[in-house]
Design a protein around this motif. Structure first.
Motif, PDB file in Angstrom:
ATOM      1  N   PRO A  40       0.795  -1.234   0.000  1.00  0.00           N
ATOM      2  CA  PRO A  40       0.000   0.000   0.000  1.00  0.00           C
ATOM      3  C   PRO A  40       0.826   1.282   0.000  1.00  0.00           C
ATOM      4  O   PRO A  40       0.310   2.343  -0.360  1.00  0.00           O
ATOM      5  N   VAL A  41       2.100   1.210   0.407  1.00  0.00           N
ATOM      6  CA  VAL A  41       2.934   2.415   0.462  1.00  0.00           C
ATOM      7  C   VAL A  41       3.791   2.544  -0.794  1.00  0.00           C
ATOM      8  O   VAL A  41       3.728   3.539  -1.511  1.00  0.00           O
ATOM      9  N   SER A  42       4.578   1.514  -1.076  1.00  0.00           N
ATOM     10  CA  SER A  42       5.489   1.586  -2.221  1.00  0.00           C
ATOM     11  C   SER A  42       4.819   1.214  -3.535  1.00  0.00           C
ATOM     12  O   SER A  42       5.349   1.521  -4.601  1.00  0.00           O
ATOM     13  N   ARG A  43       3.658   0.517  -3.460  1.00  0.00           N
ATOM     14  CA  ARG A  43       2.936   0.015  -4.633  1.00  0.00           C
ATOM     15  C   ARG A  43       3.759  -0.992  -5.433  1.00  0.00           C
ATOM     16  O   ARG A  43       3.501  -1.231  -6.610  1.00  0.00           O
ATOM     17  N   LEU A  44       4.736  -1.598  -4.778  1.00  0.00           N
ATOM     18  CA  LEU A  44       5.521  -2.644  -5.423  1.00  0.00           C
ATOM     19  C   LEU A  44       4.813  -3.986  -5.238  1.00  0.00           C
ATOM     20  O   LEU A  44       4.128  -4.212  -4.243  1.00  0.00           O
ATOM     21  N   PRO A  45       4.968  -4.922  -6.195  1.00  0.00           N
ATOM     22  CA  PRO A  45       4.272  -6.214  -6.100  1.00  0.00           C
ATOM     23  C   PRO A  45       4.734  -7.026  -4.892  1.00  0.00           C
ATOM     24  O   PRO A  45       5.929  -7.075  -4.578  1.00  0.00           O
ATOM     25  N   LEU A  46       3.762  -7.666  -4.198  1.00  0.00           N
ATOM     26  CA  LEU A  46       4.061  -8.482  -3.023  1.00  0.00           C
ATOM     27  C   LEU A  46       3.900  -9.969  -3.288  1.00  0.00           C
ATOM     28  O   LEU A  46       4.553 -10.790  -2.657  1.00  0.00           O
ATOM     29  N   GLY A  47       3.027 -10.337  -4.188  1.00  0.00           N
ATOM     30  CA  GLY A  47       2.772 -11.752  -4.454  1.00  0.00           C
ATOM     31  C   GLY A  47       1.278 -12.044  -4.467  1.00  0.00           C
ATOM     32  O   GLY A  47       0.435 -11.144  -4.388  1.00  0.00           O
ATOM     33  N   ARG A  48       0.959 -13.325  -4.559  1.00  0.00           N
ATOM     34  CA  ARG A  48      -0.437 -13.759  -4.632  1.00  0.00           C
ATOM     35  C   ARG A  48      -0.935 -14.149  -3.230  1.00  0.00           C
ATOM     36  O   ARG A  48      -0.305 -14.975  -2.564  1.00  0.00           O
ATOM     37  N   PRO A  49      -2.023 -13.579  -2.774  1.00  0.00           N
ATOM     38  CA  PRO A  49      -2.548 -13.921  -1.446  1.00  0.00           C
ATOM     39  C   PRO A  49      -3.282 -15.259  -1.458  1.00  0.00           C
ATOM     40  O   PRO A  49      -3.551 -15.839  -2.510  1.00  0.00           O
ATOM     41  N   THR A  50      -3.610 -15.732  -0.256  1.00  0.00           N
ATOM     42  CA  THR A  50      -4.385 -16.962  -0.075  1.00  0.00           C
ATOM     43  C   THR A  50      -5.789 -16.590   0.376  1.00  0.00           C
ATOM     44  O   THR A  50      -5.963 -15.776   1.281  1.00  0.00           O
ATOM     45  N   LEU A  51      -6.795 -17.190  -0.258  1.00  0.00           N
ATOM     46  CA  LEU A  51      -8.190 -16.965   0.092  1.00  0.00           C
ATOM     47  C   LEU A  51      -8.730 -18.188   0.827  1.00  0.00           C
ATOM     48  O   LEU A  51      -8.610 -19.316   0.349  1.00  0.00           O
ATOM     49  N   THR A  52      -9.303 -17.976   2.010  1.00  0.00           N
ATOM     50  CA  THR A  52     -10.023 -19.016   2.745  1.00  0.00           C
ATOM     51  C   THR A  52     -11.493 -18.651   2.691  1.00  0.00           C
ATOM     52  O   THR A  52     -11.880 -17.567   3.126  1.00  0.00           O
ATOM     53  N   LEU A  53     -12.318 -19.553   2.160  1.00  0.00           N
ATOM     54  CA  LEU A  53     -13.713 -19.246   1.845  1.00  0.00           C
ATOM     55  C   LEU A  53     -14.636 -20.298   2.436  1.00  0.00           C
ATOM     56  O   LEU A  53     -14.277 -21.476   2.511  1.00  0.00           O
ATOM     57  N   ALA A  54     -15.826 -19.869   2.878  1.00  0.00           N
ATOM     58  CA  ALA A  54     -16.818 -20.777   3.462  1.00  0.00           C
ATOM     59  C   ALA A  54     -18.145 -20.621   2.731  1.00  0.00           C
ATOM     60  O   ALA A  54     -18.543 -19.507   2.377  1.00  0.00           O
ATOM     61  N   ILE A  55     -18.857 -21.744   2.502  1.00  0.00           N
ATOM     62  CA  ILE A  55     -20.140 -21.725   1.814  1.00  0.00           C
ATOM     63  C   ILE A  55     -21.147 -22.569   2.573  1.00  0.00           C
ATOM     64  O   ILE A  55     -20.804 -23.624   3.125  1.00  0.00           O
ATOM     65  N   ASP A  56     -22.397 -22.102   2.619  1.00  0.00           N
ATOM     66  CA  ASP A  56     -23.496 -22.874   3.185  1.00  0.00           C
ATOM     67  C   ASP A  56     -24.057 -23.769   2.079  1.00  0.00           C
ATOM     68  O   ASP A  56     -24.516 -23.266   1.043  1.00  0.00           O
ATOM     69  N   VAL A  57     -24.022 -25.083   2.272  1.00  0.00           N
ATOM     70  CA  VAL A  57     -24.396 -26.025   1.211  1.00  0.00           C
ATOM     71  C   VAL A  57     -25.873 -25.905   0.855  1.00  0.00           C
ATOM     72  O   VAL A  57     -26.248 -26.007  -0.316  1.00  0.00           O
ATOM     73  N   ASN A  58     -26.740 -25.682   1.825  1.00  0.00           N
ATOM     74  CA  ASN A  58     -28.173 -25.652   1.561  1.00  0.00           C
ATOM     75  C   ASN A  58     -28.583 -24.463   0.701  1.00  0.00           C
ATOM     76  O   ASN A  58     -29.366 -24.619  -0.244  1.00  0.00           O
ATOM     77  N   THR A  59     -28.095 -23.276   0.994  1.00  0.00           N
ATOM     78  CA  THR A  59     -28.520 -22.067   0.283  1.00  0.00           C
ATOM     79  C   THR A  59     -27.481 -21.543  -0.698  1.00  0.00           C
ATOM     80  O   THR A  59     -27.770 -20.595  -1.438  1.00  0.00           O
TER      81      THR A  59
END
Length: 538
Positions: A181-200
């Motif tokens: 956010p300060v230098s605007r230089l590339p940091l890499g690819r983040p990891t996403l942890t995601l949750a889903i409700d199966v019924n809806t």
């Protein structure tokens, strides 16, 4: 309380009590009360005392036996007996021969007697078997092609009867490079942890991090899933509704190490969450969360810095050269995609938008919410066992102190459970019979550091040949490393700006034209040549 040290059989009994009490309505009839008393084998006074305690807190640990000292008949198996039981389970019971429980007990009892040990009863062995993963047992007995009938209504499908019945959680590497956010230089690819409700098919919550998948990312994703998200959305200026919240009945996960951590298993049991593991070799068990992840990644391919799905789609594009979004900006973009697009579109399996399915079906469900959101998160954080010594507690070579725990320090050989947030080691949480107490570094001048910074400093010290670890040197090393990185960023930025200036600046030539000009009459200026400046671009 420190429920991670309670033996398994005590937990099983507390869970049984919670199951019976959770089925009682707000105003139980006389017949329902008598039935509950019979099932639990307690008096009316004890039943109502448990019920009051359980409804006030909602956690299983409130129903643990409170007698001082170890509970009769609930001691863990002796290590030698445990070894015999595990060996027979692995090489005899969980095999294609599929012996009965009675035969399994006879084999265990025979080996125990041969070794001069006291054999466990068949009832106790049955409780031990009940604690094992049924999906994994079925796979070993029937083969990889068999499915777990507990969760499958038909082969290849996963059905949930109502909202919050089954929630799936999984991780993925995001196909976008983020920048600092300060230098605007590339940091890499983040990891996403995601949750889903199966019924809806509602996205329950998510967590975005630059760290690899861990127990912390699961804890933060799960906390985000169960909490009301009104203030979270407002903090990101998102004017949309995200009604999904509540503690799920079952969490469905793969076999990652973070999902098998004792802290995670016990925290799930604490909040009466059944933990179901996806059998290896059966990808259909994770179909709902996998499809949601695919949908989210497809939306992110439109962003600058996208890696796309594969090398062929990416072509000659350099994602890092085009990266422009910070982690916080990507998090907000992902939230907008979930609440403003995915939840609002008609889902083919539902014939309605997920948000409409949630609002229509959640009315029939008793939504459980944690009584203390802060403690809910702490319960799922990673943990270590440590002694409280006279000078405090020592964790990661840092000495912590707490005035509230002074009376316990140096007076017991009991190891306490220490919960910590790997993102910030400036505070840890000590589990006691009265709840969690905060402990902070004894030297309050220490800066807040992350666990990865701490480990990097240790590696640097070991590389320098140091054998002993010194807290002072660790923090000095971290501060020096931070200064080095900051200076490198400043130097890199300055160099890039200088290079850019040189590339845009016109070339300047100085031409002496004085011989071709008529000299002024003023004698004082005769010795000064006359110059013109000519500039052009190549």
């Amino acid at each position: 309380m420190d429920y991670s040290s309670v033996d398994h059989e005590a937990w099983m009994e507390a869970q049984r009590r919670a199951e019976v009490l959770s089925r009682l309505p707000d105003r139980p009839s006389a017949g329902e009360i008598r039935h509950a008393m019979t099932v639990l084998g307690v008096s009316r006074a004890t039943l109502f005392r448990w019920l009051k305690r359980f409804r006030a807190d909602g956690r299983v640990s409130t129903l643990l036996a409170r007698r001082p000292g170890p509970n009769s008949g609930m001691q863990p198996l002796a290590p030698a007996v445990q070894s015999i039981v595990e060996w027979h389970f692995r090489d005899f019971y969980a095999t294609h021969r599929r012996p009965t429980q009675t035969r399994f007990w006879r084999e265990v009892a025979a080996d125990c007697r041969r070794a001069g040990l006291s054999a466990p009863s068949i009832r106790r062995l049955g409780r031990w078997l009940a604690s094992q993963n049924p999906g994994e047992l079925l796979r070993k007995r029937e083969g990889k092609d068999k499915s777990d009938p507990v969760f499958l209504a038909t082969p290849g499908t996963l059905e949930a009867a109502a909202p919050l019945s089954i929630v799936q959680i999984d991780h993925t590497k995001v196909d976008v490079t983020v920048v600092d956010p300060v230098s605007r230089l590339p940091l890499g690819r983040p990891t996403l942890t995601l949750a889903i409700d199966v019924n809806t098919r509602m996205a329950m919550g998510f967590h975005l991090s630059l760290e690899p998948p861990s127990l912390l990312s699961v804890a933060l994703c799960l906390t985000h899933s169960v909490m009301d998200k009104t203030s979270w959305l407002a903090a990101r200026a998102i004017a949309a509704d995200w009604p999904a919240h509540g503690i799920p009945n079952t969490i469905h996960v793969d076999n990652g190490a973070e999902f098998h951590a004792l802290a995670f298993e016990r925290a799930c049991a604490e909040y009466r969450i059944d933990l179901a593991y996806r059998p290896p070799g059966t990808p259909r068990f994770g179909g709902h969360i996998e499809r949601l992840i695919g949908t989210m990644m497809g939306a992110l391919h439109l962003l600058p810095g996208s890696h796309f799905s594969n090398v062929r789609e990416r072509g000659a594009l350099n994602p890092e050269a085009h990266a422009a979004m910070t982690l916080r900006e990507l998090e907000t973009y992902l939230a907008l995609e979930i609440v403003g697009a995915y939840h609002a579109r008609i889902h083919k399996a539902l014939d309605m938008p997920p948000v409409a399915a949630w609002k229509a079906r959640i009315e029939t469900v008793a939504v459980r919410a944690p009584a203390d959101p802060r403690q809910f998160l702490i319960d799922f954080l990673p943990a270590e066992k440590r002694l409280l010594q006279r000078d405090g507690l020592h964790l990661f070579h840092i000495r912590y102190w707490s005035d509230e725990l002074r009376r316990l320090m140096g007076r017991s050989e009991e190891k306490f459970t220490i919960k910590y947030d790997p993102r910030d080691l400036s505070v840890v949480f000590v589990a006691t019979g009265q709840g969690y107490f905060e402990a902070r570094p004894a030297d309050l001048t220490r800066p807040a550091i992350a666990l990865w910074e701490h480990r990097a400093a240790l590696r640097a010290l070991r590389a320098a040949g140091r054998k002993a670890v010194d807290e002072e040197i660790i923090f000095a090393t971290i501060l020096a490393q931070r200064d080095l990185v900051d200076e490198a960023i400043r130097a890199t930025k300055a160099t890039r700006m200088d290079t850019a200036r040189r590339a845009r600046a016109p070339e300047i030539r100085i031409i002496d034209v004085s011989p071709n000009l008529e000299q002024p009459k003023d004698d004082s200026s005769r010795l000064l040549p006359y110059f013109e400046v000519e500039e052009w671009d190549d």
